[in-house]
Scaffold this motif. Structure first.
Motif, short mmCIF file in Angstrom:
data_model
loop_
_atom_site.label_atom_id
_atom_site.label_comp_id
_atom_site.label_asym_id
_atom_site.label_seq_id
_atom_site.Cartn_x
_atom_site.Cartn_y
_atom_site.Cartn_z
N ASN A 121 0.83 -1.34 0.12
CA ASN A 121 0.01 0.05 -0.01
C ASN A 121 0.74 1.24 -0.07
O ASN A 121 1.82 1.47 0.89
CB ASN A 121 -0.76 -0.10 1.21
CG ASN A 121 -1.85 1.09 1.04
OD1 ASN A 121 -1.61 2.11 0.57
ND2 ASN A 121 -3.06 0.91 1.81
N THR B 185 0.83 5.44 -0.02
CA THR B 185 -0.03 6.61 0.14
C THR B 185 1.13 7.89 -0.12
O THR B 185 2.09 8.02 0.41
CB THR B 185 -0.56 6.87 1.44
OG1 THR B 185 -1.21 5.76 1.64
CG2 THR B 185 -1.28 8.05 1.54
N ARG B 186 0.56 8.92 -1.06
CA ARG B 186 1.33 10.14 -1.33
C ARG B 186 0.56 11.15 -1.00
O ARG B 186 -0.71 11.31 -1.49
CB ARG B 186 1.67 10.05 -2.74
CG ARG B 186 2.73 11.18 -3.24
CD ARG B 186 3.12 11.02 -4.56
NE ARG B 186 2.19 11.31 -5.43
CZ ARG B 186 2.44 11.70 -6.71
NH1 ARG B 186 3.50 11.80 -7.21
NH2 ARG B 186 1.53 11.98 -7.68
N GLU C 60 -3.19 10.64 -2.67
CA GLU C 60 -3.43 9.40 -3.56
C GLU C 60 -2.89 8.27 -2.66
O GLU C 60 -2.01 8.13 -1.91
CB GLU C 60 -2.51 9.77 -4.86
CG GLU C 60 -2.65 11.09 -5.36
CD GLU C 60 -1.62 11.06 -6.71
OE1 GLU C 60 -0.58 10.51 -6.65
OE2 GLU C 60 -1.84 12.14 -7.36
N SER C 61 -3.62 7.26 -2.86
CA SER C 61 -3.43 5.71 -2.50
C SER C 61 -3.54 4.96 -3.53
O SER C 61 -4.49 4.99 -4.34
CB SER C 61 -4.65 5.75 -1.40
OG SER C 61 -4.21 4.43 -0.90
N TYR C 62 -2.67 4.02 -3.44
CA TYR C 62 -2.55 3.02 -4.31
C TYR C 62 -2.30 1.70 -3.73
O TYR C 62 -1.52 1.25 -2.92
CB TYR C 62 -1.23 3.06 -5.33
CG TYR C 62 -1.08 2.11 -6.32
CD1 TYR C 62 -2.08 1.90 -7.45
CD2 TYR C 62 0.03 1.21 -6.22
CE1 TYR C 62 -1.69 0.95 -8.62
CE2 TYR C 62 0.28 0.05 -7.06
CZ TYR C 62 -0.57 -0.12 -8.11
OH TYR C 62 -0.38 -1.08 -9.19
N ASP C 63 -3.05 0.74 -3.85
CA ASP C 63 -3.21 -0.71 -3.32
C ASP C 63 -2.48 -1.59 -4.59
O ASP C 63 -3.22 -1.66 -5.59
CB ASP C 63 -4.43 -1.04 -2.63
CG ASP C 63 -4.95 -0.39 -1.49
OD1 ASP C 63 -3.69 -0.39 -0.79
OD2 ASP C 63 -5.98 0.05 -1.36
N ALA C 64 -1.84 -2.63 -4.23
CA ALA C 64 -1.35 -3.32 -5.14
C ALA C 64 -1.20 -4.94 -4.57
O ALA C 64 -0.92 -5.05 -3.71
CB ALA C 64 0.06 -3.22 -5.83
#
Length: 60
Positions: free
Chosen positions: A25, A27-28, A52-56
């Motif tokens: 995860n 987060t920026r 901005e959040s990105y889950d991979a």
């Protein structure tokens, strides 16, 4: 010999842990601000914040 086997075991353990980690995860937060002085001591501040959040996940 014991030191070599211990090192080999630790390296194998780290490699196995890296292979088993399947998600991350990130987060920026980006903050932009602008200010100016108007009529003496009055200060106007305009600020915007973007999160901005990105889950991979890793597919095997």
């Amino acid at each position: 010999m014991k030191r070599f086997l211990l090192t080999l075991f630790v390296v194998s353990l780290i490699t196995a842990a890296g292979a088993l980690i399947t998600s991350c995860n990130v987060t920026r937060t980006v903050t932009t601000s602008s200010s100016y002085v108007q009529r003496g001591d009055t200060t106007v501040l305009i600020q915007s914040k973007t999160i901005e959040s990105y889950d991979a996940s890793k597919r095997l």
